[in-house]
Motif scaffolding. Sequence first.
Motif, mmCIF file in Angstrom:
data_model
loop_
_atom_site.group_PDB
_atom_site.id
_atom_site.type_symbol
_atom_site.label_atom_id
_atom_site.label_comp_id
_atom_site.label_asym_id
_atom_site.label_seq_id
_atom_site.Cartn_x
_atom_site.Cartn_y
_atom_site.Cartn_z
ATOM 1 N N ASP A 53 24.232 -19.918 100.044
ATOM 2 C CA ASP A 53 23.307 -20.223 98.942
ATOM 3 C C ASP A 53 22.365 -21.389 99.235
ATOM 4 N N LYS A 54 22.414 -21.945 100.447
ATOM 5 C CA LYS A 54 21.668 -23.176 100.713
ATOM 6 C C LYS A 54 20.160 -23.013 100.568
ATOM 7 N N LEU A 55 19.592 -21.915 100.998
ATOM 8 C CA LEU A 55 18.140 -21.726 100.883
ATOM 9 C C LEU A 55 17.720 -21.571 99.418
ATOM 10 N N ASP A 56 18.513 -20.831 98.649
ATOM 11 C CA ASP A 56 18.220 -20.682 97.214
ATOM 12 C C ASP A 56 18.323 -22.022 96.501
ATOM 13 N N ALA A 57 19.316 -22.815 96.869
ATOM 14 C CA ALA A 57 19.499 -24.130 96.251
ATOM 15 C C ALA A 57 18.334 -25.052 96.584
ATOM 16 N N VAL A 70 30.864 -25.668 93.557
ATOM 17 C CA VAL A 70 32.300 -25.739 93.790
ATOM 18 C C VAL A 70 32.862 -27.128 93.458
ATOM 19 N N LEU A 71 32.071 -28.173 93.706
ATOM 20 C CA LEU A 71 32.528 -29.552 93.519
ATOM 21 C C LEU A 71 31.327 -30.407 93.152
ATOM 22 N N ILE A 72 31.539 -31.386 92.266
ATOM 23 C CA ILE A 72 30.469 -32.302 91.858
ATOM 24 C C ILE A 72 30.969 -33.732 91.990
ATOM 25 N N THR A 73 30.104 -34.624 92.484
ATOM 26 C CA THR A 73 30.418 -36.048 92.513
ATOM 27 C C THR A 73 29.137 -36.834 92.255
ATOM 28 N N GLN A 74 29.269 -37.959 91.582
ATOM 29 C CA GLN A 74 28.111 -38.811 91.316
ATOM 30 C C GLN A 74 28.489 -40.243 91.653
ATOM 31 N N SER A 75 27.562 -40.960 92.292
ATOM 32 C CA SER A 75 27.848 -42.342 92.655
ATOM 33 C C SER A 75 27.859 -43.215 91.407
ATOM 34 N N SER A 133 25.910 -35.535 94.197
ATOM 35 C CA SER A 133 26.236 -34.639 95.301
ATOM 36 C C SER A 133 27.069 -33.484 94.768
ATOM 37 N N PHE A 134 26.897 -32.340 95.396
ATOM 38 C CA PHE A 134 27.699 -31.189 94.996
ATOM 39 C C PHE A 134 27.846 -30.241 96.180
ATOM 40 N N CYS A 135 28.899 -29.451 96.140
ATOM 41 C CA CYS A 135 29.167 -28.488 97.202
ATOM 42 C C CYS A 135 28.881 -27.079 96.701
ATOM 43 N N ILE A 136 28.268 -26.293 97.600
ATOM 44 C CA ILE A 136 27.956 -24.899 97.317
ATOM 45 C C ILE A 136 28.328 -24.057 98.528
#
Length: 93
Positions: free
Chosen positions: A73-77, A54-59, A66-69
């Motif tokens: 889906d957390k276990l699959d990820a 859903v969202l991507i960010t990189q330092s 970092s990204f949002c899901i």
Amino acid sequence: MIGQDTGEDNLPIKGITTLSNLIMVNVSGPGMKGMVGMASRVFGAMSSAGVSIVLITQSSSEYSISFCIEEEDKLDAERALREAFELDLKMVC
């Protein structure tokens, strides 16, 4: 858009939005800096697992992505990331 212009109605806040049932995944480590293809490995793993991002960010330091899901889906990820970085994780431990 975020800015100083309040528009015709002179209201400083135009709207607030929220997305529910999301989690943020952070992939980080000093070995990531300057590594070519790191983002491809992370997002390729998510794609192979059928996890929508859903969202991507990189330092700016390149030490983390970092990204949002969707929470469902957390276990699959997690499984997909562990498989994609299995050798890297063994080297750290």
